[in-house]
Design a protein around this motif. Sequence first.
Motif, PDB file in Angstrom:
ATOM      1  N   LEU A   1       0.813  -1.216   0.000  1.00 54.37           N
ATOM      2  CA  LEU A   1       0.000   0.000   0.000  1.00 54.37           C
ATOM      3  C   LEU A   1       0.844   1.261   0.000  1.00 54.37           C
ATOM      4  O   LEU A   1       0.447   2.276  -0.570  1.00 54.37           O
ATOM      5  CB  LEU A   1      -0.926  -0.006   1.228  1.00 54.37           C
TER       6      LEU A   1
ATOM      7  N   THR B   1       4.778   3.826  -6.719  1.00 51.09           N
ATOM      8  CA  THR B   1       4.577   3.076  -7.959  1.00 51.09           C
ATOM      9  C   THR B   1       5.050   3.862  -9.160  1.00 51.09           C
ATOM     10  O   THR B   1       4.551   3.689 -10.261  1.00 51.09           O
ATOM     11  CB  THR B   1       3.091   2.743  -8.122  1.00 51.09           C
TER      12      THR B   1
ATOM     13  N   GLY C   1       3.446 -10.145  -4.949  1.00 45.87           N
ATOM     14  CA  GLY C   1       3.709  -8.839  -4.347  1.00 45.87           C
ATOM     15  C   GLY C   1       5.066  -8.776  -3.700  1.00 45.87           C
ATOM     16  O   GLY C   1       5.762  -7.756  -3.771  1.00 45.87           O
TER      17      GLY C   1
ATOM     18  N   LYS D   1       7.567  -8.364  -6.459  1.00 43.03           N
ATOM     19  CA  LYS D   1       7.560  -6.968  -6.910  1.00 43.03           C
ATOM     20  C   LYS D   1       8.319  -6.076  -5.932  1.00 43.03           C
ATOM     21  O   LYS D   1       9.075  -5.183  -6.335  1.00 43.03           O
ATOM     22  CB  LYS D   1       6.126  -6.466  -7.062  1.00 43.03           C
TER      23      LYS D   1
ATOM     24  N   PRO E   1       6.462  -1.686  -9.747  1.00 36.96           N
ATOM     25  CA  PRO E   1       5.199  -1.062  -9.326  1.00 36.96           C
ATOM     26  C   PRO E   1       4.163  -2.093  -8.894  1.00 36.96           C
ATOM     27  O   PRO E   1       3.866  -3.038  -9.616  1.00 36.96           O
ATOM     28  CB  PRO E   1       4.737  -0.305 -10.583  1.00 36.96           C
ATOM     29  N   MET E   2       3.601  -1.883  -7.714  1.00 37.20           N
ATOM     30  CA  MET E   2       2.628  -2.824  -7.179  1.00 37.20           C
ATOM     31  C   MET E   2       1.335  -2.846  -7.982  1.00 37.20           C
ATOM     32  O   MET E   2       0.619  -3.851  -7.979  1.00 37.20           O
ATOM     33  CB  MET E   2       2.326  -2.476  -5.712  1.00 37.20           C
ATOM     34  N   ASP E   3       1.030  -1.750  -8.668  1.00 48.28           N
ATOM     35  CA  ASP E   3      -0.232  -1.692  -9.405  1.00 48.28           C
ATOM     36  C   ASP E   3      -0.079  -2.137 -10.853  1.00 48.28           C
ATOM     37  O   ASP E   3      -1.028  -2.036 -11.633  1.00 48.28           O
ATOM     38  CB  ASP E   3      -0.803  -0.272  -9.362  1.00 48.28           C
ATOM     39  N   GLN E   4       1.094  -2.651 -11.215  1.00 50.60           N
ATOM     40  CA  GLN E   4       1.324  -3.120 -12.576  1.00 50.60           C
ATOM     41  C   GLN E   4       1.352  -4.651 -12.591  1.00 50.60           C
ATOM     42  O   GLN E   4       1.809  -5.283 -11.642  1.00 50.60           O
ATOM     43  CB  GLN E   4       2.643  -2.567 -13.133  1.00 50.60           C
TER      44      GLN E   4
END
Length: 482
Positions: A13, A17, A238, A241, A247-250
Amino acid sequence: MKKFYQTLIVVALVLPTGVFAQSGQTSFSLDDCIRYALENTIAIKDAKVDEQISESKVKETVGIGLPQIDGGVTLQHNIKQARFFTEYQPSAEGGFIDLSGIPGIQPGDVVALPQFFQLPSSGTASVNVNQLLFNSSYLVGLKAASAYKDLAYKNTEQTQITVIENVAKAYYAVLVNNERIALFDNNIARVDSLLRTTTAMNQNGFSEDIDVSRIQVQLNNLKSERLIFINSQLLSVGLLKFQMNYPMDQPLTVTGSLDSLKVREDLFQEYEAGWDYKNLVEYRRLEVQKRLQELNIKNQYSHSMPSLSAFATLGYSTQSPNIGGLFTTESGVESTSQYGPDKWYSFSYVGVSLNVPIFSGLQRSQRIQQEKLALNKIQNNFTSFKQQVDLSIEQNTTTYKNALESVKSQRENMDLATKVARVTKIKYEQGVGSNIEVTDAENSLRAAQVNYYNALYDAIVSRIDLDRAYGKIVPAEYTTTK
């Protein structure tokens, strides 16, 4: 484990990113993951900055031996000038000021007179040049700066090795889990097929309702376990990553197969054949630290040696009754007189300065003694480090051997459990076996599969730990050539 996953979620969180592969790559092999991590991990970026700092310090140290040039301008106005003190002598006896008119003053008296030779305002502008000719401490400093730079590069290499180790473990965790998910799918498909067969047999009166219910429960449990495991796999991705600073959202998928993974038994002879403590970057860092400490001792000795420097100054000075007169003449035009009060007169001088330390109150000898004791501590660190390495090699070797045996055993168990499950299902479908036997065989197969992949991952991790203990992780192998 629960605490680990909670921590990982928090990291996901809060992790920025903003970093993403410029090529938009989302599928990564192990080498791809490592290269990406070596280029983007914050710890390595900081280590690279430390390298640049060390290079700058080397140049800074070299600059000490170059000419030092500085200039300055001083404007000063004395609101109340200090008195000029002298011993009164009559003019006839060599005195240059006649004070005979002042009552009570006798020859030989000390008198405080106003300044006769200095005006209230003065100005000076000069350029100073200093050149170090000889300084033993400076020569030692040049060597120390180079060693400091070498230490920064060793620190970077150690950071890279740690990153490679963490990325490899996270990568194989994802890869092993992918295989386990595929096994879940196979198991679900097999049990689902068994459920359809049992349902058909029940409809034809060849099995009881409880047999159908028992297999349905098993299928539901498999689906539930698969969903839980997929969520756990997301955390494993995760973690990968995070280790890569990806990037965690990729999206990120790993490529590769466990079929190509070789868990070699002849690894020990190969590693022991070329083994040396110098293979480890930690040992090489200790060597650099030792060299730096030896230079510290030389530096303390060098403080007792003479130092020689040359200097030169070129400047201009003037005086005036007021500040404004430092810039203009009384008439407002520049004077042409050689001795005009508005002139800035040049001055210059050159010289050499020799500094010879004679006695420092025994402080220098105590500093030398302190540095020698610090060197003894570093020597002790060599002994301690070798013991730690020997223990680490022994432990990781034993762990790896045990892991190899466990992989063999669990692989054999999984093959046998697969055979038992297949035969039991055939017997049940032919009406010569019970439904309970089929359920037990499926449960045993699932447990054997879990045990095998756990053992396989343990073997992979122990192999990576063994590589680290022997110094076989080489960052240069993953450096991309541009």
